[in-house]
Design an enzyme around this catalytic site. Sequence first.
Site, mmCIF file in Angstrom:
data_model
loop_
_atom_site.group_PDB
_atom_site.id
_atom_site.type_symbol
_atom_site.label_atom_id
_atom_site.label_comp_id
_atom_site.label_asym_id
_atom_site.label_seq_id
_atom_site.Cartn_x
_atom_site.Cartn_y
_atom_site.Cartn_z
ATOM 1 C CD1 TRP A 138 -17.683 1.081 16.200
ATOM 2 C CD2 TRP A 138 -15.976 2.162 15.250
ATOM 3 N NE1 TRP A 138 -16.819 1.472 17.193
ATOM 4 C CE2 TRP A 138 -15.764 2.142 16.636
ATOM 5 C CE3 TRP A 138 -15.029 2.791 14.441
ATOM 6 C CZ2 TRP A 138 -14.655 2.729 17.235
ATOM 7 C CZ3 TRP A 138 -13.923 3.360 15.031
ATOM 8 C CH2 TRP A 138 -13.743 3.323 16.415
ATOM 9 C CG ASP A 220 -11.907 -0.022 10.735
ATOM 10 O OD1 ASP A 220 -10.946 -0.521 11.351
ATOM 11 O OD2 ASP A 220 -12.887 0.505 11.298
ATOM 12 C CE LYS A 256 -12.984 -4.178 19.099
ATOM 13 N NZ LYS A 256 -14.165 -3.660 19.711
HETATM 14 N N1 PLP Z 1 -13.163 -0.110 13.783
HETATM 15 C C1 PLP Z 1 -14.223 -0.849 14.084
HETATM 16 C C2 PLP Z 1 -15.105 -1.323 12.997
HETATM 17 C C3 PLP Z 1 -14.494 -1.187 15.427
HETATM 18 O O1 PLP Z 1 -15.564 -1.919 15.713
HETATM 19 C C4 PLP Z 1 -13.625 -0.717 16.429
HETATM 20 C C5 PLP Z 1 -13.879 -1.002 17.856
HETATM 21 O O2 PLP Z 1 -14.947 -1.291 18.297
HETATM 22 C C6 PLP Z 1 -12.524 0.052 16.066
HETATM 23 C C7 PLP Z 1 -12.318 0.341 14.729
HETATM 24 C C8 PLP Z 1 -11.572 0.652 17.064
HETATM 25 O O3 PLP Z 1 -10.817 -0.218 17.743
HETATM 26 P P1 PLP Z 1 -9.858 0.266 18.931
HETATM 27 O O4 PLP Z 1 -10.576 -0.043 20.190
HETATM 28 O O5 PLP Z 1 -8.626 -0.529 18.724
HETATM 29 O O6 PLP Z 1 -9.626 1.719 18.776
#
Ligand code: PLP
Length: 408
Positions: A138, A220, A256
């Site tokens: 990410w 994560d 999500k």
């Molecule tokens: N970690 C990963 C791998 C993600 O894909 C995302 C969001 O796309 C996040 C963290 C962050 O999520 P949030 O929108 O809750 O900050």
Amino acid sequence: MSVFREVPQAAPVAVFKLSQDFNNDQFPKKVNLGVGAYRTDEGQPWVLPVVKKVEKIVVHDDRLNHEYLPILGLPEFRSSASKIALGDDSPAIQENRVGAVQCLGGTGALKMGAEFLRRFYNGNNNTKTPVYVSAPTWENHNAVFANAGFEDIRSYKYWDAEKRGLDFAGFLGDLESCPEHSIFVLHACAHNPTGTDPTHEQWKQIADTMMRRNLFVFFDSAYQGFASGSLDKDAWAVRYFVSMDFEMLCAQSFSKNFGLYNERVGNLTIVARDADNLKRILSQMEMIVRTTWSNPPSQGARIVAITLNSPELFSEWKDNVKTMADRVLLMRAQLKAKLQALGTPGTWDHITEQIGMFSFTGLNPKQVEYMVKERHVYLMASGRINMCGLTTKNIDYVAESIHEAVTK
Ligand code: PLP
């Protein structure tokens, strides 16, 4: 003359820029496979039915108010969120060595964890500790850790483009050759962007190597429930590492799996060595939160806490998550079948082998450009597509577009 005259223009954030380009596009058959958010088969955002129900409960509860929450957040949210990750019967929870910080989304949880680690991991203010993120990952991982002051962000091998699967030998090799005490950011499930997770046997080898080499694991967990449709199955790796007695952090996002993207609901679970250690860690977390957002917002955390703490609502939520996961599975199967029926060159088995919200199509940057420019199908330059952007109405068009991009 402006005091800000030296401010350089920053590059736009790719995924948001893609959505903006999509919104500005007038083409009737345009498709957005970029941003990582769930869409219904009508291509619409989905407010989970359980969330709608709980929102009504919150609105009608006269005991609730808008006072500040504690610095670390809503206690019943923090404890129930950690339980979702570690399991109800987690010995670590029973030993009072698990704590949590309510954070602004998964990003906030990563940020809090990174700030804490930079200050206190393996020596104070240790900016030189290497932080390893997967290649690819990410796109925000690198920047969040760099921004927290870590100077040495590296990547570990993960994706084998040739075989369109996990480069497990490369991954293990990096775990063996990195400096001791390095920090590894591991995706708990439904790896973003590749949709490819290690098997249980591979996770065990990863854990063994990390334990032997004194490496630190920072999970994560942004897609719990999306990989298999089951919250417990998707937490397998996290729970395995806890059972192996790692001290660790786990950033959880409820964006999500609750569809609460703009409420910014996240949790940082801390698994400490013992209760005394945990107490001191949380005291420092409080200091970091105090100087960052002081205390978190309540609405999203209340919705999640009420849901997780009621057996009926909890079971309804699990059904809602499964509905989302099942729609993704259906789209995977249909896209693969359509590409095979078109005779699109290449193998497309990886589309159904990959899990979670995303698929790493294997389309190269030129093919992606063709998709966007000629077909108005928006996807990330890496070839990642959000499976939820596919619907029974646009899937033929997308499959034909991929076929054209590959064969032209
Ligand atoms: N970690 C990963 C791998 C993600 O894909 C995302 C969001 O796309 C996040 C963290 C962050 O999520 P949030 O929108 O809750 O900050």
